[in-house]
Design a protein around this motif. Structure first.
Motif, short mmCIF file in Angstrom:
data_model
loop_
_atom_site.label_atom_id
_atom_site.label_comp_id
_atom_site.label_asym_id
_atom_site.label_seq_id
_atom_site.Cartn_x
_atom_site.Cartn_y
_atom_site.Cartn_z
N HIS A 231 6.11 2.61 2.47
CA HIS A 231 4.75 2.20 2.85
C HIS A 231 4.14 3.15 3.89
O HIS A 231 3.23 2.76 4.63
CB HIS A 231 4.73 0.76 3.35
CG HIS A 231 5.19 -0.24 2.33
ND1 HIS A 231 4.34 -1.14 1.72
CD2 HIS A 231 6.41 -0.47 1.77
CE1 HIS A 231 5.02 -1.87 0.85
NE2 HIS A 231 6.28 -1.47 0.87
N GLY B 296 -1.64 -3.82 -1.05
CA GLY B 296 -1.26 -4.02 0.34
C GLY B 296 -2.04 -3.17 1.32
O GLY B 296 -1.81 -3.26 2.53
N HIS C 87 -2.61 -9.08 -1.54
CA HIS C 87 -2.12 -7.71 -1.58
C HIS C 87 -2.09 -7.10 -2.97
O HIS C 87 -1.82 -5.91 -3.11
CB HIS C 87 -0.69 -7.65 -1.00
CG HIS C 87 0.30 -8.43 -1.80
ND1 HIS C 87 0.70 -9.70 -1.45
CD2 HIS C 87 0.97 -8.14 -2.95
CE1 HIS C 87 1.59 -10.13 -2.32
NE2 HIS C 87 1.76 -9.21 -3.24
N PRO D 106 4.33 -5.28 -0.91
CA PRO D 106 3.72 -5.67 0.37
C PRO D 106 4.10 -7.06 0.86
O PRO D 106 3.97 -7.35 2.05
CB PRO D 106 2.21 -5.59 0.08
CG PRO D 106 2.09 -4.62 -1.04
CD PRO D 106 3.29 -4.85 -1.89
#
Length: 358
Positions: free
Chosen positions: A260, A332, A327, A296
């Motif tokens: 991420h 997300g 998300h 997410p």
């Protein structure tokens, strides 16, 4: 957002001045060689912005530009065919077949989408007899599609490889190792035709905001219409088509695979010139179906599961979309408090030629 220290130019659209966001350019020839400065640049862009031009004008990428022009000619012939011929098989799977106009939610409240699309999966084009409508199934057409997919596959995998190198990944943890041709995936070439539409009266308009399911998306289009919302930005703005270049954007799978840390690009398509037909070619390079990552919500899911869940949320009606996890549609990505995104048009937009395409 955009290239560092650049102030976006603006264009009149929907009665106000909206940004034309600047975008950095990565040289494909340098990416193939994994030149350290270009690799570092690509990593930085993916971690801070999530989108860039890839310059294909050199000898390494020029053939792909030619392949896309041939694909565009095929698209014109396909989309001008009778609906019965285009819809011979319908949507065989989420990543293979034909979707007519108004199959999805539109970009405006209370509208349906304003585009039709034919998708050819990479897995399918590798078969002896690909499952595609007869109107584009002669040997010449199949070769055009095969070349477009093969070229796009090489470009996106070269970028993945460079990103792996830039992040110090080795062995099986390298991004490209979960994108093997022989393993099932939902990787696909999507060819889209957006119809002319006027937001003041039409009910079939554009392409709703979203992030892509892909690891990387390679996008070709000569016409204006794509808008992005850079990380931290409060409004959508246009991006220019750029001669000799395609647009690359990070999708959900690469964002997840990077822990991420990479930015998935929030984007949509709107009518810029209301009388214009718009054509775009998008190659969605997606991870192998069995690839695992954390979404997410903190779930450990496969790439195939994420694709199917998001595709359902993305194609269902607006009311059901509102019930989907927050998300899902945006992968997300966080949206700051946005300026009003309504599209009540006070004045007609500036003509597309008012800003020259580079």
């Amino acid at each position: 957002m955009g290239a560092p220290n650049e102030v976006p130019e603006t264009v009149q659209w929907n009665g106000k001045q909206v940004p034309v966001y600047p975008m950095e350019t990565v040289d494909f020839s340098k990416i193939i060689c994994q030149e350290p400065e270009e690799v570092e640049k690509a990593v930085r862009i993916c971690q801070t912005q999530g989108y860039f031009y890839i310059d294909l004008s050199g000898i390494d990428g020029r053939r792909l530009l030619e392949d896309q022009e041939k694909t565009l000619q095929l698209m014109h012939r396909f989309f001008e065919a009778p609906i019965e011929e285009k819809n011979q098989y319908g949507l065989v799977s989420p990543h293979l077949g034909y979707e007519p106009i108004a199959s999805r939610t539109g970009v405006l409240e209370g509208t349906k989408d304003g585009y039709e699309m034919i998708k050819v999966a990479r897995d399918e084009i590798q078969r002896d007899s690909p499952h595609i409508p007869d109107v584009i199934k002669n040997s010449g057409d199949i070769k055009v599609l095969e070349n477009a997919i093969a070229g796009s596959n090489v470009v996106t995998k070269a970028i993945l490889s460079a990103l792996s190198t830039g992040l110090g990944l080795t062995g099986a943890s390298r991004f490209e190792c979960s994108h093997r041709n022989e393993k099932p995936s939902t990787t696909t070439l999507a060819m889209m035709h957006y119809i002319p539409s006027d937001p003041t009266k039409d009910k079939k308009i554009g392409h709703q905001k979203h992030t892509d399911i892909s690891s990387l998306t390679l996008l070709f289009s000569h016409e204006w219409g794509m808008q992005i919302r850079p990380p931290g930005a409060r409004e959508f703005g246009f991006v220019k088509p750029k001669r000799g270049c395609a647009i690359v954007n990070v999708g959900d799978s690469l964002r997840f695979a990077s822990g991420h840390t990479m930015q998935s690009c929030i984007h949509r398509v709107v009518p810029y010139d209301y009388a214009q037909h718009r054509y775009s070619i998008a190659y969605f390079l997606r991870a192998e179906d069995t690839t695992m990552f954390t979404d997410p919500a903190g779930r450990y899911v496969t790439a195939g599961q994420w694709h199917d869940e998001k595709f359902f949320a993305f194609t269902t009606d607006a009311e059901l979309q509102k019930q989907a996890p927050a998300h899902m549609i945006l992968g997300g990505m966080h949206e700051p408090e946005a300026e009003e995104e309504g599209v009540e048009v006070i004045a007609a937009p500036a003509p597309a030629q008012s800003i020259a395409v580079a």
